[in-house]
Design a protein around this motif. Structure first.
Motif, PDB file in Angstrom:
ATOM      1  N   THR A   1      48.114  47.714  10.947  1.00 19.11           N
ATOM      2  CA  THR A   1      48.397  48.002  12.337  1.00 19.11           C
ATOM      3  C   THR A   1      47.525  49.232  12.951  1.00 19.11           C
ATOM      4  N   SER A   2      46.920  48.994  13.881  1.00 15.87           N
ATOM      5  CA  SER A   2      46.020  50.007  14.610  1.00 15.87           C
ATOM      6  C   SER A   2      46.717  51.206  14.962  1.00 15.87           C
TER       7      SER A   2
ATOM      8  N   GLU B   1      46.131  52.528  17.901  1.00 20.51           N
ATOM      9  CA  GLU B   1      46.407  52.278  19.073  1.00 20.51           C
ATOM     10  C   GLU B   1      47.794  51.478  19.164  1.00 20.51           C
ATOM     11  N   THR B   2      48.063  50.458  18.446  1.00 27.62           N
ATOM     12  CA  THR B   2      49.023  49.746  18.635  1.00 27.62           C
ATOM     13  C   THR B   2      50.253  50.522  18.205  1.00 27.62           C
ATOM     14  N   ILE B   3      50.019  51.470  17.200  1.00 34.81           N
ATOM     15  CA  ILE B   3      51.408  52.534  16.725  1.00 34.81           C
ATOM     16  C   ILE B   3      51.670  53.388  18.107  1.00 34.81           C
ATOM     17  N   GLN B   4      50.507  53.825  18.700  1.00 33.70           N
ATOM     18  CA  GLN B   4      50.819  54.692  19.780  1.00 33.70           C
ATOM     19  C   GLN B   4      51.397  54.068  21.008  1.00 33.70           C
ATOM     20  N   THR B   5      51.093  52.746  21.199  1.00 26.73           N
ATOM     21  CA  THR B   5      51.724  52.093  22.329  1.00 26.73           C
ATOM     22  C   THR B   5      53.197  51.624  21.673  1.00 26.73           C
ATOM     23  N   ALA B   6      53.546  51.172  20.435  1.00 29.27           N
ATOM     24  CA  ALA B   6      54.777  50.963  20.270  1.00 29.27           C
ATOM     25  C   ALA B   6      55.709  52.296  20.485  1.00 29.27           C
TER      26      ALA B   6
ATOM     27  N   GLN C   1      59.425  46.923  12.871  1.00 24.22           N
ATOM     28  CA  GLN C   1      58.012  47.728  12.948  1.00 24.22           C
ATOM     29  C   GLN C   1      58.150  48.769  11.888  1.00 24.22           C
TER      30      GLN C   1
END
Length: 205
Positions: free
Chosen positions: A2-3, A5-10, A59
Motif C-alpha cells: 500500500t502506497s 498516498e493510498t494510506i493518506q487517502t484512506a 484495511q
C-alpha cells in the motif's frame, strides 16, 4: 504494498466518516479523567455501522499482512475493542476473543476464553489513547505465554507517541491536546465546556 498516498487517502476518508457519525468531534470537552481536551472520540458511533466497520477492519488486516505478521488470534479489551476485535479477526480469518476487568479492576480473561502458550496475537482497539490499556492486555497475554505481534486500531489518539514495545497500526493518527482544568486555554478563551453524553443533541445522543 500500500502506497503512502493510498494510506493518506484512506485516512482522510475515514476521518470524514467519523465526523459524519459524530464519532470524532472538535471543540472543548471535559473527559472522564477530569482533563479538558479539544478533541473527543467515540468510536462506538462509527462501529455501530457494519458497512463502515467492515472496510475499516479490512484495511487494518491488509496493513498487518503487508508487515508479514500472521496472528493466530485477535484479542480486544472490553468494551472498545470488542467490536473492532471481532471484525478484524473475521478479516484475518482467525478467532477473536476479548479481555475484561475483574472486580479488582485487573484485566483478565473470562467466559471460558484461553490462551495457548506460543500463540501469536494482535491486540485490537477502537482508539489507542495513552497505550495504558493496550499494555495491560499485552502484559496479561505475555504472562500466559503468548507473543504480542502488534496493536491495530481505528485511531491512534497519541499522534504516534504511544509507549509500546510492539508495532502500532492505526488507520488515523489524531493529535489531541489535553489540559488540566485550571490551565485550559479553551476555558480562558470563554469557550463553553461540554461533558460528552451530557447534552441531548445529535452529537451526543
Amino acid at each position: 504494498m500500500t502506497s503512502p498516498e493510498t494510506i493518506q487517502t484512506a485516512a482522510a476518508a475515514l476521518e470524514q466518516q467519523l465526523q459524519q457519525e459524530d464519532a470524532l468531534l472538535r471543540g472543548h470537552f471535559r473527559l472522564s479523567s477530569g482533563l479538558h481536551s479539544d478533541t473527543y472520540v467515540q468510536c462506538a458511533r462509527f462501529l455501530r455501522r457494519p458497512d463502515l466497520a467492515e472496510p475499516a477492519a479490512r484495511q487494518l488486516a491488509a496493513l498487518i499482512r503487508e508487515a508479514g505478521l500472521m496472528p493466530d488470534l485477535v484479542v480486544g479489551p472490553a468494551m472498545g475493542g470488542v467490536v473492532m476485535g471481532y471484525e478484524l479477526a473475521r478479516q484475518l480469518g482467525v478467532p477473536g476473543i476479548f479481555t475484561e476487568r475483574d472486580d479488582t479492576g485487573q484485566m483478565t480473561l473470562r467466559r471460558g476464553f484461553t490462551i495457548e502458550p506460543g500463540q501469536q496475537i494482535v491486540i485490537a482497539e477502537d482508539v489507542v489513547t495513552t497505550g495504558k490499556s493496550t499494555n495491560e492486555v499485552a502484559r496479561l497475554l505475555t504472562e500466559l505465554g503468548a507473543k504480542v505481534l502488534a496493536v491495530a486500531s481505528l485511531i491512534d489518539r497519541t499522534g504516534g507517541e504511544a509507549s509500546l514495545s510492539f508495532p502500532n497500526f492505526a488507520l488515523l493518527p489524531v493529535t489531541a491536546a489535553t489540559y488540566a482544568p485550571d490551565e485550559c486555554p479553551l476555558c480562558r478563551a470563554g469557550i463553553p465546556v461540554v461533558k460528552p453524553g451530557s447534552r441531548p443533541d445529535k452529537a451526543f445522543s
